[in-house]
Scaffold this active site. Sequence first.
Site, short mmCIF file in Angstrom:
data_model
loop_
_atom_site.label_atom_id
_atom_site.label_comp_id
_atom_site.label_asym_id
_atom_site.label_seq_id
_atom_site.Cartn_x
_atom_site.Cartn_y
_atom_site.Cartn_z
N HIS A 57 0.84 -1.21 0.00
CA HIS A 57 0.00 0.00 0.00
C HIS A 57 0.87 1.25 0.00
O HIS A 57 1.48 1.60 1.01
CB HIS A 57 -0.92 0.01 1.22
CG HIS A 57 -1.90 1.16 1.19
ND1 HIS A 57 -3.25 0.98 1.08
CD2 HIS A 57 -1.71 2.51 1.22
CE1 HIS A 57 -3.86 2.15 1.07
NE2 HIS A 57 -2.94 3.11 1.15
N HIS A 59 1.57 5.39 -2.13
CA HIS A 59 1.08 6.45 -3.02
C HIS A 59 2.28 7.04 -3.76
O HIS A 59 2.88 8.02 -3.32
CB HIS A 59 0.34 7.53 -2.23
CG HIS A 59 -0.93 7.03 -1.62
ND1 HIS A 59 -2.16 7.21 -2.21
CD2 HIS A 59 -1.15 6.32 -0.49
CE1 HIS A 59 -3.09 6.63 -1.47
NE2 HIS A 59 -2.50 6.09 -0.41
N GLN A 152 -9.43 9.48 -5.17
CA GLN A 152 -9.10 10.18 -3.91
C GLN A 152 -10.21 11.12 -3.44
O GLN A 152 -10.52 11.19 -2.25
CB GLN A 152 -7.80 10.98 -4.11
CG GLN A 152 -7.43 11.93 -2.98
CD GLN A 152 -6.82 11.21 -1.78
OE1 GLN A 152 -5.68 10.76 -1.82
NE2 GLN A 152 -7.60 11.10 -0.71
N HIS A 210 -9.22 1.90 0.10
CA HIS A 210 -9.10 2.61 1.35
C HIS A 210 -10.46 2.47 2.03
O HIS A 210 -11.48 2.85 1.45
CB HIS A 210 -8.81 4.09 1.11
CG HIS A 210 -7.41 4.38 0.67
ND1 HIS A 210 -6.91 3.93 -0.52
CD2 HIS A 210 -6.42 5.08 1.28
CE1 HIS A 210 -5.65 4.34 -0.63
NE2 HIS A 210 -5.32 5.05 0.45
N GLU A 213 -10.98 4.70 6.88
CA GLU A 213 -9.79 5.37 7.44
C GLU A 213 -10.29 6.57 8.24
O GLU A 213 -10.20 7.73 7.80
CB GLU A 213 -8.83 5.80 6.33
CG GLU A 213 -7.49 6.30 6.90
CD GLU A 213 -6.53 6.80 5.83
OE1 GLU A 213 -6.89 6.78 4.63
OE2 GLU A 213 -5.40 7.20 6.20
N ASP A 309 2.47 3.27 2.89
CA ASP A 309 1.47 4.29 2.57
C ASP A 309 2.07 5.58 2.02
O ASP A 309 1.76 5.98 0.90
CB ASP A 309 0.59 4.60 3.80
CG ASP A 309 -0.77 5.21 3.42
OD1 ASP A 309 -1.04 5.37 2.23
OD2 ASP A 309 -1.55 5.50 4.34
FE FE2 Z 1 -3.31 5.19 1.34
#
Ligand code: FE2
Length: 429
Positions: A57, A59, A152, A210, A213, A309
């Site tokens: 995971h 970005h 996102q 996701h 969260e 992440d």
């Molecule tokens: Fe993430």
Amino acid sequence: MFDLIIKNANLPDGRKGIDIAVSAGKIAAIEANIAGEARETIDATNRLVSTSFIDPHFHMDATLSLGLPRMNVSGTLLEGIALWGELRPQLTKEALVERALAYCDLAVSQGLLHIRTHVDTSDPRLVTAEAMLEVKERVAPYIDLQLVAFPQDGYYRAADGVKSLERALDMGVDIVGGIPHFERTMQDGAASVEALCRIAADRGLPVDMHCDETDDPMSRHIETLSAQTVRFGLQGRVAGSHLTSMHSMDNYYVSKLITLMAEAQINVIPNPLINIMLQGRHDTYPKRRGMTRVRELMSAGLNVSFGHDCVMDPWYSMGSGDMLEVGHMAIHVAQMSGVEDKKKIFDALTVNSAKTMGLENYGLSVGCNADLLMLQAEDVLEALRLKPTRLAVIRRGKVIARTEPKISHLVLDGRPGQIDAGRNPTTRG
Ligand code: FE2
């Protein structure tokens, strides 16, 4: 004649004095005292030799953008999302590729050779997807890179969220993502989970969302994700990333939820560094940790792997591409300090993540890819404690990174001595 023999290694399962022979990029033999010549030999006496690390995971479109266009003042997830929204219109394919390649260099030096990255599809220009597809191709000789189409700003909440995600998949992005807790309402979130699972089923793709969260104990999209996984026959091919709301949920409800997650064979991906940094920000004291229930999920037979992440981006100003740093934090925040606990944490950085990502031929047995690391540590416990130097990083049987061992030379009371990266702190000459 082998291409490579690693002699006298310690393995993660505790075996010692094992040789690993490599031919044509694969492990040809792994046992004590392998006979035969090799073009290259590495002495691994008293060194841990492991499979390469995996980050399930990340970005990569945001990495190394720290400070662009400004810093995250509150330190919250939501300001991070807003900040990324400010930067997004300025993103260019060239800058994205450059930063991603720089990160991949760092990753290789840390023995991180397999990464699943989320790719933001909120901007209909999709420069992020274009850039990451190029990066995937360019790093293929040394990193297995998987791409997740990640809305996102919300699949339904963003103006072109639905269309852009489908276009990214059409361009060749590998996995269907989502962010149900960021949709306008719980109902929209649940509807997004259903729609995205349907797309995955129709296209034959895995899912990695996701999910929840948040510190809100009523954020229960993982329940919907599990149910839709079963409904669409996606068992074992769906990952729930973060799941931080589970930290705050009612215990009775969780006992039912975990059973449902097990039925759906959800791959669980907590992100310990980010979760401990971002969650609980609205609490006074006591402050919640925001880490999902790692021990309980593992005990129920769920596959748990840890993600990094973020590294130096709007959400996290720290990070070094080191999965042992992730494991180190996991031990603390999940309070998994026992010997067997730590071994499970090491597995979560390696074999469990391989299962999450569906990596083929990953492992320490004959026929597996020779994607290996030699660390300046004797065993997995020492590796997790010291986050030691990656002395050699091997990809398909070839050494692609070497780092000199870290040894401190001391002169104390006139007597010379040395410390081997903290391993033997009392060694004196
Ligand atoms: Fe993430």
